[in-house]
Design a protein around this motif. Structure first.
Motif, short mmCIF file in Angstrom:
data_model
loop_
_atom_site.label_atom_id
_atom_site.label_comp_id
_atom_site.label_asym_id
_atom_site.label_seq_id
_atom_site.Cartn_x
_atom_site.Cartn_y
_atom_site.Cartn_z
N ARG A 158 7.70 32.18 7.52
CA ARG A 158 6.53 32.31 6.66
C ARG A 158 6.29 30.97 5.97
NH1 ARG A 158 6.16 35.73 0.98
NH2 ARG A 158 4.12 34.94 0.33
N ARG A 159 5.09 30.44 6.10
CA ARG A 159 4.74 29.20 5.42
C ARG A 159 4.45 29.52 3.96
NH1 ARG A 159 1.93 24.27 7.82
NH2 ARG A 159 1.13 23.09 6.05
N ILE A 160 5.23 28.94 3.06
CA ILE A 160 5.09 29.29 1.64
C ILE A 160 4.58 28.13 0.79
CG2 ILE A 160 6.85 31.09 1.71
CD1 ILE A 160 8.86 29.10 0.66
N GLY A 161 4.41 26.95 1.41
CA GLY A 161 3.91 25.81 0.66
C GLY A 161 3.73 24.61 1.56
N HIS A 270 8.71 26.21 4.72
CA HIS A 270 8.78 27.51 5.37
C HIS A 270 10.02 28.29 4.95
CE1 HIS A 270 6.32 25.00 8.09
NE2 HIS A 270 5.67 26.12 8.36
N ALA A 271 9.85 29.57 4.80
CA ALA A 271 10.97 30.49 4.69
C ALA A 271 11.22 31.03 6.10
CB ALA A 271 10.65 31.63 3.74
N THR A 284 13.57 39.12 0.11
CA THR A 284 12.17 39.17 -0.29
C THR A 284 12.00 38.79 -1.76
OG1 THR A 284 12.36 41.56 -0.71
CG2 THR A 284 11.58 40.88 1.45
N VAL A 287 12.30 34.91 -2.04
CA VAL A 287 11.09 34.26 -1.52
C VAL A 287 9.93 34.43 -2.48
CG1 VAL A 287 9.39 34.28 0.35
CG2 VAL A 287 11.81 34.41 0.88
N VAL A 291 7.82 31.35 -4.07
CA VAL A 291 6.36 31.23 -3.99
C VAL A 291 5.77 31.08 -5.38
CG1 VAL A 291 4.24 32.46 -3.39
CG2 VAL A 291 6.18 32.47 -1.81
N ARG A 295 3.64 27.79 -6.61
CA ARG A 295 2.27 27.91 -7.12
C ARG A 295 2.17 27.51 -8.59
NH1 ARG A 295 0.72 33.71 -4.23
NH2 ARG A 295 0.56 32.87 -2.10
#
Length: 297
Positions: A158-161, A270-271, A284, A287, A291, A295
């Motif tokens: 998962r792209r988180i940034g 990425h995670a 979860t 993560v 995130v 942000r």
């Protein structure tokens, strides 16, 4: 047709799986009579024969085989949904093993791991920092934070940034640069990060159409970003660093962003998880905190 009683699908699947009404009843913890009645009602609702009954074994008909294949998927999805809901409502517990690169792991993941452990005292964190790619399965890693560009793999990500790459130098080196042309930098000493796939070739972009590829001259090659930063701070040469690592030294005047009108390719944060039907709460939850941290920053 009226709505199908989903319990009957479970009874039917158990009969096909075991080949016997008696064994299906034992698996389900109910009587053979109930199983037989419910499967008969399912056949009546569907208006088709699902099973062929012999004295030794019960086998599915063609229609039964088709229904059983769909039943397996439906029941698995239902089980996953229940497990995910239970996980979502549970507090993170146990040991959370995280892998991260040295630079981002030190600046962001390590402080966040401490905050996570304080927030969820029933969950301990084991953080492994390395610029080498970690084998999640072999090293029993629950979560890997990868910075840059992902290779194709069977892992879930998962792209988180995102982050920017900045060309930087110590002030005395930057003061000697009197050009806005990237090619002119090729003759200057460069601190290369040997952990990168292409540590010397850099692609500069200005506007929509001006693109330049420049191959730098390595003065020193080092295989970790923190060490590259240290060598750059003492005036060893130009280097390219991620913004999360270079921002504070630039703000403090210890580094200068060189050729700021030109940009280098941005990368992703990425995670990355081992392939699994669902992820534990501890993963979860971490993560989600990461995130929020990205942000908020």
């Amino acid at each position: 047709m009226e709505a199908i009683n989903l319990n009957r699908l479970a009874y039917f699947a158990a009969v096909v799986d075991t080949g016997s009404f008696t064994k299906a009843a034992d698996r389900l913890g109910i009587t053979k009579t109930v199983v037989s009645q419910q499967v008969a009602k399912l056949e009546a609702e569907l208006r088709t024969s699902l099973l062929v009954r012999t004295t030794r074994r019960v086998a599915p008909t063609e229609a039964g085989r088709l229904l059983h294949a769909r039943c397996v998927m439906i029941l698995r999805e239902a089980e996953d949904a229940v497990e995910e809901l239970a996980e979502a409502n549970a507090e993170p517990t146990g040991l959370l093993r995280i892998a991260a690169p040295n630079d981002y792991g030190t600046s962001t993941i390590a402080p966040l791991a401490a905050k996570f452990a304080r927030r969820f005292p029933a969950c301990a964190v084991d953080l492994v920092l390395s610029d080498a790619k970690t084998d999640l399965l072999a090293d029993q890693i629950d979560l890997s934070i990868r910075v840059g560009w992902l290779d194709d793999s069977s892992l879930q990500a998962r792209r988180i940034g995102t982050f920017r790459q900045l060309l930087v130098a110590a002030p005395d080196i930057a003061a000697t640069i009197a050009t806005d042309e990237p090619e002119a930098l090729a003759s200057l000493p460069f601190i290369a990060n040997g952990a990168l796939r292409e540590p010397l070739l850099w692609h500069f972009t200005k506007g929509d159409f001006d693109r330049r590829a420049v191959r730098m001259r390595p003065a020193v090659t080092i295989n970790t970003s923190p060490a590259v930063l240290a060598a750059t701070l003492v005036g060893g040469g130009l280097s390219v660093l991620p913004d999360f690592q270079a921002a504070d030294p630039i703000a403090a005047g210890r580094l200068v962003h060189v050729l700021p009108a030109w940009t280098l390719p941005s990368g992703g944060i990425h995670a990355v998880y081992p392939a699994a039907r669902f992820r534990p709460t501890k993963v979860t939850a971490f993560v989600a905190m990461l995130v929020e941290e990205i942000r908020g920053g």
